[in-house]
Design a protein around this motif. Structure first.
Motif, mmCIF file in Angstrom:
data_model
loop_
_atom_site.group_PDB
_atom_site.id
_atom_site.type_symbol
_atom_site.label_atom_id
_atom_site.label_comp_id
_atom_site.label_asym_id
_atom_site.label_seq_id
_atom_site.Cartn_x
_atom_site.Cartn_y
_atom_site.Cartn_z
ATOM 1 N N CYS A 1 0.608 -1.066 -0.003
ATOM 2 C CA CYS A 1 -0.276 0.260 -0.324
ATOM 3 C C CYS A 1 0.973 1.476 -0.089
ATOM 4 C CB CYS A 1 -0.956 0.088 1.155
ATOM 5 S SG CYS A 1 -1.663 1.579 1.427
ATOM 6 N N ALA B 1 -8.557 1.366 7.581
ATOM 7 C CA ALA B 1 -8.380 0.288 6.447
ATOM 8 C C ALA B 1 -10.337 -0.300 7.016
ATOM 9 C CB ALA B 1 -8.059 0.022 5.901
ATOM 10 N N LEU B 2 -10.360 -1.226 7.760
ATOM 11 C CA LEU B 2 -11.188 -1.879 8.646
ATOM 12 C C LEU B 2 -12.395 -1.260 9.054
ATOM 13 C CD1 LEU B 2 -9.325 -4.799 10.141
ATOM 14 C CD2 LEU B 2 -10.385 -4.669 7.177
ATOM 15 N N ILE C 1 -13.476 2.363 7.442
ATOM 16 C CA ILE C 1 -14.348 2.684 6.902
ATOM 17 C C ILE C 1 -15.012 1.361 5.536
ATOM 18 C CG2 ILE C 1 -13.401 3.618 4.411
ATOM 19 C CD1 ILE C 1 -11.425 5.044 6.193
ATOM 20 N N LYS C 2 -14.085 0.204 5.885
ATOM 21 C CA LYS C 2 -14.819 -0.801 4.746
ATOM 22 C C LYS C 2 -16.769 -1.495 5.482
ATOM 23 C CE LYS C 2 -10.570 -2.032 2.619
ATOM 24 N NZ LYS C 2 -10.267 -3.433 2.309
ATOM 25 N N SER C 3 -16.366 -1.267 6.735
ATOM 26 C CA SER C 3 -17.368 -2.033 7.297
ATOM 27 C C SER C 3 -18.499 -0.693 7.153
ATOM 28 C CB SER C 3 -17.179 -1.759 8.489
ATOM 29 O OG SER C 3 -16.428 -3.102 9.002
ATOM 30 N N PHE D 1 -18.851 1.468 4.613
ATOM 31 C CA PHE D 1 -19.518 1.533 3.657
ATOM 32 C C PHE D 1 -20.482 0.321 3.323
ATOM 33 C CE2 PHE D 1 -16.340 4.237 2.609
ATOM 34 C CZ PHE D 1 -17.090 5.234 1.632
ATOM 35 N N LEU D 2 -20.158 -0.811 3.714
ATOM 36 C CA LEU D 2 -20.497 -2.249 3.518
ATOM 37 C C LEU D 2 -21.615 -2.191 4.864
ATOM 38 C CD1 LEU D 2 -20.477 -4.997 2.513
ATOM 39 C CD2 LEU D 2 -19.737 -5.966 4.934
#
Length: 82
Positions: free
Chosen positions: A12, A70-71, A73-75, A77-78
């Motif tokens: 990354c 990161a997790l 933010i992904k959560s 959006f999910l």
């Protein structure tokens, strides 16, 4: 004193830039440089101030912080996508 650390699995660009910046701001660190292609962190330190363990702990803390963010933010959006 110059030290080279291996950062396995680092792919990354944002993470590598953050690691380079944060490690460079540690007490006793003169400069830090991340090579994304070789997955290495090169640190120039004062031998009597910063120890290898301090640099390793700071790097691990930065990596863990990036993973949590990161997790998170992904959560979000999910959840919003559902």
């Amino acid at each position: 004193m110059k030290r080279v650390y291996t950062l396995k699995g680092l792919d990354c660009p944002n993470c590598s830039a953050k690691i380079e910046k944060e490690v460079g701001e540690l007490d006793g660190v003169h400069s830090s440089s991340v090579n994304l292609m070789k997955q290495t962190l090169t640190v120039s330190i004062s031998p009597n101030i910063a120890s290898t363990i301090d640099v390793a702990k700071a790097t691990k803390a930065i990596v863990m912080q990036n993973i949590v963010i990161a997790l998170g933010i992904k959560s979000i959006f999910l959840i919003l996508g559902a």
